[in-house]
Design an enzyme around this catalytic site. Structure first.
Site, PDB file in Angstrom:
ATOM      1  N   ASP A  11       0.858  -1.208   0.000  1.00 45.53           N
ATOM      2  CA  ASP A  11       0.000   0.000   0.000  1.00 45.53           C
ATOM      3  C   ASP A  11       0.884   1.245   0.000  1.00 45.53           C
ATOM      4  O   ASP A  11       0.831   2.071   0.920  1.00 45.53           O
ATOM      5  CB  ASP A  11      -0.938   0.002   1.217  1.00 45.53           C
ATOM      6  CG  ASP A  11      -0.182   0.097   2.549  1.00 45.53           C
ATOM      7  OD1 ASP A  11      -0.797   0.585   3.515  1.00 45.53           O
ATOM      8  OD2 ASP A  11       1.003  -0.287   2.614  1.00 45.53           O
ATOM      9  N   ASP A  16       6.865   1.168   1.850  1.00 45.49           N
ATOM     10  CA  ASP A  16       6.567   0.196   0.792  1.00 45.49           C
ATOM     11  C   ASP A  16       7.450   0.468  -0.431  1.00 45.49           C
ATOM     12  O   ASP A  16       7.964  -0.449  -1.065  1.00 45.49           O
ATOM     13  CB  ASP A  16       5.114   0.297   0.345  1.00 45.49           C
ATOM     14  CG  ASP A  16       4.113   0.144   1.462  1.00 45.49           C
ATOM     15  OD1 ASP A  16       3.937   1.100   2.235  1.00 45.49           O
ATOM     16  OD2 ASP A  16       3.535  -0.944   1.584  1.00 45.49           O
ATOM     17  N   ASN A  40      -2.423   2.906   3.319  1.00 39.30           N
ATOM     18  CA  ASN A  40      -1.849   4.217   3.672  1.00 39.30           C
ATOM     19  C   ASN A  40      -2.631   5.361   3.031  1.00 39.30           C
ATOM     20  O   ASN A  40      -2.716   6.457   3.590  1.00 39.30           O
ATOM     21  CB  ASN A  40      -0.392   4.293   3.209  1.00 39.30           C
ATOM     22  CG  ASN A  40       0.540   3.535   4.132  1.00 39.30           C
ATOM     23  OD1 ASN A  40       0.375   3.570   5.341  1.00 39.30           O
ATOM     24  ND2 ASN A  40       1.498   2.817   3.555  1.00 39.30           N
ATOM     25  N   THR A 124       3.048  -5.952   2.784  1.00 35.62           N
ATOM     26  CA  THR A 124       3.503  -4.779   3.547  1.00 35.62           C
ATOM     27  C   THR A 124       2.379  -3.769   3.718  1.00 35.62           C
ATOM     28  O   THR A 124       2.619  -2.589   4.010  1.00 35.62           O
ATOM     29  CB  THR A 124       4.701  -4.090   2.850  1.00 35.62           C
ATOM     30  OG1 THR A 124       4.269  -3.628   1.559  1.00 35.62           O
ATOM     31  CG2 THR A 124       5.880  -5.034   2.697  1.00 35.62           C
ATOM     32  N   PHE A 165      -0.983  -0.627  12.340  1.00 34.25           N
ATOM     33  CA  PHE A 165      -1.833  -0.140  11.250  1.00 34.25           C
ATOM     34  C   PHE A 165      -2.265  -1.242  10.275  1.00 34.25           C
ATOM     35  O   PHE A 165      -3.459  -1.388   9.989  1.00 34.25           O
ATOM     36  CB  PHE A 165      -1.092   0.975  10.499  1.00 34.25           C
ATOM     37  CG  PHE A 165      -1.866   1.547   9.348  1.00 34.25           C
ATOM     38  CD1 PHE A 165      -1.617   1.134   8.051  1.00 34.25           C
ATOM     39  CD2 PHE A 165      -2.855   2.502   9.565  1.00 34.25           C
ATOM     40  CE1 PHE A 165      -2.331   1.669   6.976  1.00 34.25           C
ATOM     41  CE2 PHE A 165      -3.578   3.049   8.504  1.00 34.25           C
ATOM     42  CZ  PHE A 165      -3.311   2.618   7.204  1.00 34.25           C
ATOM     43  N   ASN A 166      -1.314  -2.007   9.707  1.00 34.85           N
ATOM     44  CA  ASN A 166      -1.678  -2.970   8.658  1.00 34.85           C
ATOM     45  C   ASN A 166      -2.703  -3.991   9.145  1.00 34.85           C
ATOM     46  O   ASN A 166      -3.565  -4.425   8.393  1.00 34.85           O
ATOM     47  CB  ASN A 166      -0.433  -3.715   8.150  1.00 34.85           C
ATOM     48  CG  ASN A 166       0.424  -2.854   7.251  1.00 34.85           C
ATOM     49  OD1 ASN A 166      -0.067  -1.883   6.656  1.00 34.85           O
ATOM     50  ND2 ASN A 166       1.704  -3.174   7.162  1.00 34.85           N
ATOM     51  N   GLN A 227       6.741  11.707  10.894  1.00 37.88           N
ATOM     52  CA  GLN A 227       6.989  10.847  12.056  1.00 37.88           C
ATOM     53  C   GLN A 227       7.310  11.713  13.288  1.00 37.88           C
ATOM     54  O   GLN A 227       6.908  11.394  14.407  1.00 37.88           O
ATOM     55  CB  GLN A 227       8.148   9.885  11.757  1.00 37.88           C
ATOM     56  CG  GLN A 227       7.849   8.844  10.710  1.00 37.88           C
ATOM     57  CD  GLN A 227       7.108   7.613  11.244  1.00 37.88           C
ATOM     58  OE1 GLN A 227       7.063   7.390  12.449  1.00 37.88           O
ATOM     59  NE2 GLN A 227       6.507   6.829  10.364  1.00 37.88           N
ATOM     60  N   HIS A 239       9.730   0.360   8.232  1.00 37.70           N
ATOM     61  CA  HIS A 239       8.999  -0.888   8.489  1.00 37.70           C
ATOM     62  C   HIS A 239       9.134  -1.935   7.358  1.00 37.70           C
ATOM     63  O   HIS A 239       9.632  -3.025   7.563  1.00 37.70           O
ATOM     64  CB  HIS A 239       7.504  -0.594   8.644  1.00 37.70           C
ATOM     65  CG  HIS A 239       7.140   0.398   9.689  1.00 37.70           C
ATOM     66  ND1 HIS A 239       7.204   0.152  11.049  1.00 37.70           N
ATOM     67  CD2 HIS A 239       6.675   1.665   9.568  1.00 37.70           C
ATOM     68  CE1 HIS A 239       6.796   1.223  11.712  1.00 37.70           C
ATOM     69  NE2 HIS A 239       6.471   2.155  10.844  1.00 37.70           N
ATOM     70  N   ASP A 240       8.637  -1.600   6.171  1.00 33.82           N
ATOM     71  CA  ASP A 240       8.364  -2.625   5.159  1.00 33.82           C
ATOM     72  C   ASP A 240       9.582  -3.364   4.610  1.00 33.82           C
ATOM     73  O   ASP A 240       9.516  -4.576   4.387  1.00 33.82           O
ATOM     74  CB  ASP A 240       7.540  -2.013   4.016  1.00 33.82           C
ATOM     75  CG  ASP A 240       6.161  -1.599   4.486  1.00 33.82           C
ATOM     76  OD1 ASP A 240       5.535  -0.722   3.867  1.00 33.82           O
ATOM     77  OD2 ASP A 240       5.696  -2.152   5.511  1.00 33.82           O
TER      78      ASP A 240
HETATM   79  O1  RIB Z   1       2.428   0.209  10.707  1.00 32.56           O
HETATM   80  C1  RIB Z   1       3.324   0.392   9.647  1.00 32.56           C
HETATM   81  C2  RIB Z   1       2.797  -0.195   8.385  1.00 32.56           C
HETATM   82  O2  RIB Z   1       1.579   0.451   8.006  1.00 32.56           O
HETATM   83  C3  RIB Z   1       3.730   0.008   7.183  1.00 32.56           C
HETATM   84  O3  RIB Z   1       3.541  -1.041   6.271  1.00 32.56           O
HETATM   85  C4  RIB Z   1       3.238   1.290   6.595  1.00 32.56           C
HETATM   86  O4  RIB Z   1       3.566   1.403   5.199  1.00 32.56           O
HETATM   87  C5  RIB Z   1       1.755   1.138   6.761  1.00 32.56           C
HETATM   88  O5  RIB Z   1       1.270   0.322   5.692  1.00 32.56           O
HETATM   89 CA    CA Z   2       2.921  -0.464   3.953  1.00 30.88          CA
END
Ligand code: RIB
Ligand code: CA
Length: 313
Positions: A11, A16, A40, A124, A165-166, A227, A239-240
């Protein structure tokens, strides 16, 4: 070296985009396709962002548009982190490429069913597309090597005290994947918060001085600004790309085999990945959860990944 076949569901999203960069030219991976869903940002934006990244990096990979919303919940986006476009901070050239004419779910099913070898699914973003594919054609399960996801945490969340979040965007989809019986390897916030794209990291990557590193620096500067505003972090957790690090250098991560339930209770912990790290309940273990990462090696991997684009005009 034999390449590991992967499908990347995402996303985009700043992190990503870096995962796509890292996977796109890694000698140990064959990126069979990219599928996109809303997360996102809306699908229209995450889709355009994915296509922009593969065009800019001149990657020979198809992008298929998937679900515009989660299975049950209303769509929750992360505009506060990724901006109005979903990939704020970098100006891509005019888009000339187009999407696959298949829906992402059909795209995933067709590639999985036609492949002679098993394929690893990397997610991701929210797991909506993968969950839909598993429900529409359960036979694909036998052709999936492993599901490697960025998502969840055995500690606290990032969009609620409990949830990441994901997973929270589509908890029901995550539940389908975590109960599929497949090997599920979870790169959660517990490790991604150990790889912060600090200003010193951004400067190090920008010094590479190629097209990919310029994209990295511009995207990370925008990502870091948000951030800082939202979490007070000096640098955003990248993260990804940790999913790709796990694939190409598994010993960079420390993993623990646990029972992990997705909280579907609609209470304050909705969307939490409840990982029984001490095996209190003696339930069948269904997930490998990352508990540590070698951050120095991770940034070396990112630097190597960016340098692979030195020939890009
Ligand atoms: O929580 C972080 C994740 O959520 C990452 O994959 C970011 O790109 C969002 O998708
Ligand atoms: Ca992501």
């Amino acid at each position: 070296m034999k390449k590991r076949k992967i499908l990347l569901d995402c996303d985009p999203g700043h992190d990503d985009a870096i995962a796509i960069m890292l996977a796109g030219r890694h000698p140990g991976l064959e990126l069979m396709g990219i599928t996109v869903e809303a997360g996102n940002q809306t699908l229209e934006k995450t889709g355009r962002n994915a296509l922009n990244v593969v065009q800019y990096l001149d990657l020979d990979v198809e992008v298929a548009l998937g679900s515009s919303r989660p299975l049950v919940r209303e769509l929750q986006i992360a505009e506060d982190i990724h901006g109005e476009s979903g990939l704020d901070g970098f100006e891509f050239p005019d888009l000339e490429r187009d999407f696959s004419d298949k829906h992402a779910v059909t795209f995933l099913i067709d590639i999985l069913r036609q492949s002679e070898e098993k394929i690893t699914i990397v997610t991701t973003g929210p797991m909506t597309n993968v969950a839909l594919a598993m429900r529409l054609e359960p036979k694909i399960i036998e052709n999936i090597e492993e599901v490697v996801l960025m998502g969840g945490s055995y500690g606290y969340g990032n969009v609620s005290p409990a949830a990441e979040f994901n997973i929270l965007v589509d908890p029901e989809a995550a539940h389908i994947v975590f109960t599929s019986g497949l090997k599920v390897s979870m790169m959660g916030l517990d490790v991604t918060r150990k790889v912060l794209a600090l200003p010193s990291v951004v400067k190090r990557m920008e010094a590479i001085g190629n097209k990919a590193s310029r994209m990295f620096a511009d995207l990370m500067n925008a990502f870091n600004e948000n951030q800082r505003k939202v979490y007070g972090f000096e640098g955003g957790p990248l993260h990804d790309p940790v999913t790709i690090a796990y694939l190409v250098a598994p010993d960079m991560l420390t993993m623990k085999h646990v029972h992990c339930d997705i909280d579907l209770s609609h209470g304050v912990s909705y969307g939490r990945t409840n990982c029984d790290v001490f095996d209190y309940l003696k339930q069948e273990k269904n997930a490998y959860v990352a508990t540590d990462i070698d951050a120095e090696r991770f940034w070396e991997l990112i630097e190597q990944g960016l340098k692979r684009y030195d020939d890009l005009e």
